[in-house]
Structure formats: structure tokens, C-alpha cells
Write an enzyme that holds these catalytic residues in place. Structure first.
Site, mmCIF file in Angstrom:
data_model
loop_
_atom_site.group_PDB
_atom_site.id
_atom_site.type_symbol
_atom_site.label_atom_id
_atom_site.label_comp_id
_atom_site.label_asym_id
_atom_site.label_seq_id
_atom_site.Cartn_x
_atom_site.Cartn_y
_atom_site.Cartn_z
ATOM 1 N N GLY A 80 0.607 -1.408 0.642
ATOM 2 C CA GLY A 80 0.222 0.156 -0.049
ATOM 3 C C GLY A 80 0.760 1.418 0.163
ATOM 4 O O GLY A 80 0.028 2.412 0.290
ATOM 5 N N ASN A 108 0.744 2.808 -6.217
ATOM 6 C CA ASN A 108 -0.106 3.160 -5.625
ATOM 7 C C ASN A 108 -0.591 5.053 -5.793
ATOM 8 O O ASN A 108 -1.778 5.593 -5.657
ATOM 9 C CB ASN A 108 0.006 3.265 -4.461
ATOM 10 C CG ASN A 108 -0.125 1.610 -4.180
ATOM 11 O OD1 ASN A 108 -0.798 1.033 -4.377
ATOM 12 N ND2 ASN A 108 1.192 0.888 -3.007
#
Length: 219
Positions: A80, A108
Site C-alpha cells: 500500500g 499506488n
């Protein structure tokens, strides 16, 4: 390219490892006199969804071993993570003793629609810090914006990696997911992350550049 968009549909899934352990692991490699390689990135390099021994750092270390290079590849991937997150943890995630750092960040950023100017600024700072370290080699792994972000976004995002690699004189791997993106058999059921075979393809394709960069004279 339909599944390319799905493959890049990452969601923030939390930490992929205890990043605080990275400096200790790298120090072990230094003590053993073996080359230290740090895979500094997000879930793609952290090994999300694959089993023991199947992550990018582990498979790269095994491939180097088969090639007669007894290197230690440290996993400094955090699932993430964005380039902003990577920059914030750079100094404590990547020890100054690293012989080679593979920078794999930015997927991301694109998925969240973060301004390419922010991505460029963060990667610029990361490369500036790493290349200022004596004896540290760098490979910058590129990423491509997902098609749903549009042509204008892609035109601003995609060139960032090649331009910065040239600016800082670091080795450049144009697309980390080369040969894997959109290939169903090489991705997990979520179509968001490579499976063990997909990781193997990434390692196989990147291995020549890793070997070449390791063999290059230190700055």
C-alpha cells in the site's frame, strides 16, 4: 489491456512486513561480507499473497545464488505504500551499507490519482538521497499509469522514471510488471498481484540488469 487495469487496482492492505527489521537484516549481510541488495517498494516487492520463499526478494536472492552470486536481498517492501510513504521511511528502511537498492514505488500513486508532480518530486528526493551515499548503486524500476487515469495523466506520469534515471545516472528497468501485467496465469485470483510464477518472470527478466549493476564500479 483489460486486466492490466485490474492488476493495477491495488488497495491499501496494511504493512507487508515489519520494516523495522530491515536494518538488522542488512547488517547481517554486511557482517557476512556478501553484497547487500535492498528491495525498496510496495506490495509488488513485499510479496503480498505469495508463500514463503516466493516473494521478489527471496526469488531474486535464489536466482543470484544459482548464478554464483551469494548476495543477501533484504525485503523493504510495504504493501500500500506510495512514493510519499517511501520517502518518509527511506532513511530507516534502507541502511547506508546497502550495495544496491532497487526502488519500486509509484503504482499506488497512479491508482489514487496523486499528482504526477508529487510522484516526481518524491522519487527525485529518494534518488538524490540514495545517490549521495558513497558506494550505493541504484536500480529504478518504472511503473505505468492504469488506462482509466486517461491519456493526459499517463503522459505526465509514465515518463517520470526514465527521465529521473537519466538525470541521476542510475540503472533503469522500464516496467516492473513487464511480461506479467494482464497475463492471467501469472497473477493471483484478485488480478492485483503477481503469483509465484509471475514473480519468477519478473526476477528472470530483471536478473541481467541486477547482475550488471552489481558488477559496476561503486560511485
Amino acid at each position: 489491456m483489460g486486466r492490466f487495469q485490474q492488476l493495477l487496482g491495488f488497495v491499501t492492505i496494511g504493512l507487508g512486513l515489519l520494516a523495522a527489521q530491515v536494518p538488522a537484516k542488512a547488517q547481517e549481510a554486511a557482517s557476512a561480507g556478501t553484497p547487500e541488495i535492498v528491495a525498496f517498494g510496495d506490495s509488488l516487492s513485499a510479496g503480498y499473497g505469495v508463500g514463503p520463499g516466493e516473494s521478489f526478494p527471496e526469488q531474486l536472492q535464489a536466482a543470484l545464488g544459482k548464478a554464483g552470486i551469494a548476495a543477501k536481498v533484504v525485503n523493504a517492501g510495504v504493501s500500500g505504500d506510495t512514493t510519499t510513504g517511501g520517502l518518509a521511511r527511506l532513511d530507516w528502511s534502507v541502511p547506508a551499507s546497502a550495495d544496491l537498492v532497487i526502488v519500486e514505488l509509484g503504482a499506488n500513486d497512479a491508482l489514487r490519482g496523486i499528482s504526477p508532480d508529487v510522484t516526481r518530486r518524491n522519487l527525485d528526493d529518494i534518488l538524490k538521497r540514495l545517490t549521495s551515499r558513497a558506494g550505493t548503486r541504484v536500480i529504478l524500476a518504472g511503473m505505468l499509469a492504469p488506462p482509466n487515469m486517461g491519456e493526459d495523466y499517463a503522459a505526465r506520469f509514465n515518463p517520470i522514471y526514465g527521465e529521473l534515471a537519466k538525470q541521476y545516472g542510475v540503472a533503469f528497468y522500464p516496467f516492473f510488471l513487464d511480461g506479467v501485467a494482464s497475463v492471467a496465469g501469472l497473477n493471483q485470483a484478485d488480478y492485483m498481484h503477481p503469483n509465484k510464477d509471475g514473480v519468477a518472470v519478473i526476477v528472470e527478466r530483471m536478473l541481467p540488469l541486477v547482475r550488471e549493476t552489481l558488477a559496476a564500479p561503486k560511485a
